[in-house]
Design a protein around this motif. Structure first.
Motif, PDB file in Angstrom:
ATOM      1  N   ALA A  58       0.835  -1.204   0.000  1.00  0.00           N
ATOM      2  CA  ALA A  58       0.000   0.000   0.000  1.00  0.00           C
ATOM      3  C   ALA A  58       0.871   1.256   0.000  1.00  0.00           C
ATOM      4  O   ALA A  58       0.576   2.239  -0.691  1.00  0.00           O
ATOM      5  N   TYR A  59       1.936   1.231   0.790  1.00  0.00           N
ATOM      6  CA  TYR A  59       2.884   2.359   0.854  1.00  0.00           C
ATOM      7  C   TYR A  59       3.471   2.635  -0.538  1.00  0.00           C
ATOM      8  O   TYR A  59       3.528   3.781  -0.995  1.00  0.00           O
ATOM      9  N   THR A  60       3.898   1.582  -1.229  1.00  0.00           N
ATOM     10  CA  THR A  60       4.463   1.729  -2.564  1.00  0.00           C
ATOM     11  C   THR A  60       3.425   2.263  -3.540  1.00  0.00           C
ATOM     12  O   THR A  60       3.708   3.139  -4.363  1.00  0.00           O
ATOM     13  N   ALA A  61       2.186   1.734  -3.439  1.00  0.00           N
ATOM     14  CA  ALA A  61       1.104   2.176  -4.331  1.00  0.00           C
ATOM     15  C   ALA A  61       0.756   3.641  -4.101  1.00  0.00           C
ATOM     16  O   ALA A  61       0.395   4.361  -5.037  1.00  0.00           O
ATOM     17  N   LEU A  62       0.852   4.095  -2.867  1.00  0.00           N
ATOM     18  CA  LEU A  62       0.538   5.491  -2.554  1.00  0.00           C
ATOM     19  C   LEU A  62       1.408   6.434  -3.375  1.00  0.00           C
ATOM     20  O   LEU A  62       0.913   7.425  -3.932  1.00  0.00           O
ATOM     21  N   PHE A  63       2.692   6.134  -3.460  1.00  0.00           N
ATOM     22  CA  PHE A  63       3.597   6.978  -4.227  1.00  0.00           C
ATOM     23  C   PHE A  63       3.404   6.775  -5.723  1.00  0.00           C
ATOM     24  O   PHE A  63       3.442   7.739  -6.498  1.00  0.00           O
ATOM     25  N   ALA A  64       3.203   5.530  -6.129  1.00  0.00           N
ATOM     26  CA  ALA A  64       3.032   5.235  -7.556  1.00  0.00           C
ATOM     27  C   ALA A  64       1.788   5.920  -8.122  1.00  0.00           C
ATOM     28  O   ALA A  64       1.788   6.413  -9.255  1.00  0.00           O
ATOM     29  N   GLN A  65       0.718   5.969  -7.314  1.00  0.00           N
ATOM     30  CA  GLN A  65      -0.547   6.574  -7.755  1.00  0.00           C
ATOM     31  C   GLN A  65      -0.665   8.042  -7.378  1.00  0.00           C
ATOM     32  O   GLN A  65      -1.626   8.707  -7.758  1.00  0.00           O
ATOM     33  N   ASP A  66       0.303   8.536  -6.596  1.00  0.00           N
ATOM     34  CA  ASP A  66       0.266   9.920  -6.106  1.00  0.00           C
ATOM     35  C   ASP A  66      -1.079  10.213  -5.434  1.00  0.00           C
ATOM     36  O   ASP A  66      -1.720  11.231  -5.691  1.00  0.00           O
ATOM     37  N   ALA A  67      -1.490   9.265  -4.551  1.00  0.00           N
ATOM     38  CA  ALA A  67      -2.817   9.342  -3.927  1.00  0.00           C
ATOM     39  C   ALA A  67      -2.760  10.054  -2.570  1.00  0.00           C
ATOM     40  O   ALA A  67      -3.227   9.532  -1.557  1.00  0.00           O
ATOM     41  N   PHE A  68      -2.185  11.260  -2.557  1.00  0.00           N
ATOM     42  CA  PHE A  68      -2.041  12.011  -1.315  1.00  0.00           C
ATOM     43  C   PHE A  68      -3.201  12.989  -1.136  1.00  0.00           C
ATOM     44  O   PHE A  68      -3.712  13.556  -2.097  1.00  0.00           O
ATOM     45  N   ARG A  69      -3.577  13.191   0.118  1.00  0.00           N
ATOM     46  CA  ARG A  69      -4.610  14.179   0.431  1.00  0.00           C
ATOM     47  C   ARG A  69      -4.069  15.591   0.243  1.00  0.00           C
ATOM     48  O   ARG A  69      -2.863  15.813   0.360  1.00  0.00           O
ATOM     49  N   PRO A  70      -4.973  16.556  -0.004  1.00  0.00           N
ATOM     50  CA  PRO A  70      -4.531  17.953  -0.067  1.00  0.00           C
ATOM     51  C   PRO A  70      -3.883  18.366   1.250  1.00  0.00           C
ATOM     52  O   PRO A  70      -4.263  17.879   2.317  1.00  0.00           O
ATOM     53  N   ALA A  71      -2.920  19.266   1.177  1.00  0.00           N
ATOM     54  CA  ALA A  71      -2.225  19.742   2.374  1.00  0.00           C
ATOM     55  C   ALA A  71      -3.208  20.320   3.381  1.00  0.00           C
ATOM     56  O   ALA A  71      -4.102  21.084   3.026  1.00  0.00           O
ATOM     57  N   GLY A  72      -3.055  19.925   4.631  1.00  0.00           N
ATOM     58  CA  GLY A  72      -3.886  20.466   5.702  1.00  0.00           C
ATOM     59  C   GLY A  72      -5.222  19.780   5.896  1.00  0.00           C
ATOM     60  O   GLY A  72      -5.930  20.078   6.858  1.00  0.00           O
ATOM     61  N   GLN A  73      -5.592  18.852   5.003  1.00  0.00           N
ATOM     62  CA  GLN A  73      -6.879  18.164   5.135  1.00  0.00           C
ATOM     63  C   GLN A  73      -6.712  16.919   5.999  1.00  0.00           C
ATOM     64  O   GLN A  73      -5.907  16.046   5.714  1.00  0.00           O
ATOM     65  N   SER A  74      -7.488  16.834   7.074  1.00  0.00           N
ATOM     66  CA  SER A  74      -7.419  15.669   7.949  1.00  0.00           C
ATOM     67  C   SER A  74      -8.167  14.503   7.316  1.00  0.00           C
ATOM     68  O   SER A  74      -8.965  14.681   6.387  1.00  0.00           O
ATOM     69  N   LEU A  75      -7.945  13.305   7.842  1.00  0.00           N
ATOM     70  CA  LEU A  75      -8.630  12.130   7.321  1.00  0.00           C
ATOM     71  C   LEU A  75     -10.124  12.228   7.576  1.00  0.00           C
ATOM     72  O   LEU A  75     -10.940  11.841   6.725  1.00  0.00           O
ATOM     73  N   ASP A  76     -10.517  12.752   8.731  1.00  0.00           N
ATOM     74  CA  ASP A  76     -11.943  12.920   9.023  1.00  0.00           C
ATOM     75  C   ASP A  76     -12.594  13.883   8.029  1.00  0.00           C
ATOM     76  O   ASP A  76     -13.731  13.656   7.578  1.00  0.00           O
ATOM     77  N   GLU A  77     -11.891  14.949   7.687  1.00  0.00           N
ATOM     78  CA  GLU A  77     -12.419  15.902   6.716  1.00  0.00           C
ATOM     79  C   GLU A  77     -12.544  15.260   5.336  1.00  0.00           C
ATOM     80  O   GLU A  77     -13.517  15.504   4.608  1.00  0.00           O
ATOM     81  N   ALA A  78     -11.562  14.428   4.981  1.00  0.00           N
ATOM     82  CA  ALA A  78     -11.604  13.750   3.686  1.00  0.00           C
ATOM     83  C   ALA A  78     -12.777  12.777   3.625  1.00  0.00           C
ATOM     84  O   ALA A  78     -13.470  12.676   2.603  1.00  0.00           O
ATOM     85  N   ALA A  79     -13.014  12.059   4.724  1.00  0.00           N
ATOM     86  CA  ALA A  79     -14.140  11.116   4.772  1.00  0.00           C
ATOM     87  C   ALA A  79     -15.467  11.851   4.674  1.00  0.00           C
ATOM     88  O   ALA A  79     -16.398  11.404   3.987  1.00  0.00           O
ATOM     89  N   ALA A  80     -15.569  13.008   5.360  1.00  0.00           N
ATOM     90  CA  ALA A  80     -16.807  13.798   5.315  1.00  0.00           C
ATOM     91  C   ALA A  80     -17.059  14.326   3.914  1.00  0.00           C
ATOM     92  O   ALA A  80     -18.198  14.338   3.428  1.00  0.00           O
ATOM     93  N   ALA A  81     -15.988  14.767   3.232  1.00  0.00           N
ATOM     94  CA  ALA A  81     -16.125  15.266   1.862  1.00  0.00           C
ATOM     95  C   ALA A  81     -16.576  14.159   0.917  1.00  0.00           C
ATOM     96  O   ALA A  81     -17.412  14.377   0.026  1.00  0.00           O
TER      97      ALA A  81
END
Length: 222
Positions: A58-81
């Motif tokens: 999963a760690y490798t895939a995160l970089f390969a897919q560039d699947a990062f959250r926007p800066a400053g956005q918490s995981l709870d905020e991402a789930a709510a969105a």
């Protein structure tokens, strides 16, 4: 390209635990990425139920897919969105009004730093733009050389005090600190674009186009 906090050798060794990987993934990845890989939930439960090879994948895939959250956005905020977006789609499918298109919308900027939590904070409050913070820090170059710190010497260290999110420090600091809780200590690996960029520093301590690593402790929030 986003800098990786650990090498392949470190990932395979005991230096990086399952807990480290789960914390990093939940601090960095999009809600959709985590949900698809069954990595969304309480960190302790995810750590217990996951196998390290799967977390490394999963760690490798995160970089390969560039699947990062926007800066400053918490995981709870991402789930709510994500939940809000799903509700809008459901409403449109049921005959409701479709959301209006926003012309020339600016896509969220991909974070140009990575954070590894070294010590958890109080879990109660994170600084927001304009809050005054006090931090202890040590900055190192890619070769490990310390170029700046405020915690050396025999005297009691004096924390650096400034208003976060206002451009008083490099962008990697502004964005990274706003994801931290009071008392938290973290390693911020900051790409040059969010550090000192193409020019480096006038005194030459930081060369142009240099990624930097800081160990930062958020002492207080006012």
């Amino acid at each position: 390209m986003t800098a990786k906090p650990w090498t392949d050798a470190e990932l395979e060794s005991d230096a990086v635990s399952k807990k480290d990987l789960v914390t990093f993934l939940q601090d960095s990845a999009t809600y959709e990425f985590l949900k698809d890989r069954k990595l969304y939930g309480k960190p302790a439960a995810i750590t217990k139920s996951s196998k390290k090879p799967d977390l490394i994948t999963a760690y490798t895939a995160l970089f390969a897919q560039d699947a990062f959250r926007p800066a400053g956005q918490s995981l709870d905020e991402a789930a709510a969105a994500a939940a809000s977006s799903a509700n809008v789609k459901d409403g449109a499918a049921a005959g409701g009004d479709a959301p209006k298109r926003v012309e020339d919308a600016t896509p969220p900027e991909v974070p140009k730093y990575q954070k590894v939590v070294l010590k958890k904070g109080d879990g109660e409050r994170k600084p927001k733009k304009g809050d005054t913070v006090i931090v202890f820090y040590t900055g190192t170059l890619p070769d490990g050389k310390v170029f700046d710190t405020n915690i050396t010497g025999k005297k009691k260290p004096v924390g650096l005090r400034f208003k976060v999110g206002t451009g008083r420090v490099i962008k990697g600091w502004d964005e990274g600190l706003m994801t931290m809780y009071k008392g938290e200590k973290a390693r911020l690996i900051i790409e040059s674009e969010w550090a000192y960029g193409k020019k480096g520093t006038p005194d030459g301590k930081i060369p142009p186009n240099t990624d930097l690593t800081f160990e930062v402790e958020l002492v207080s929030i006012d």
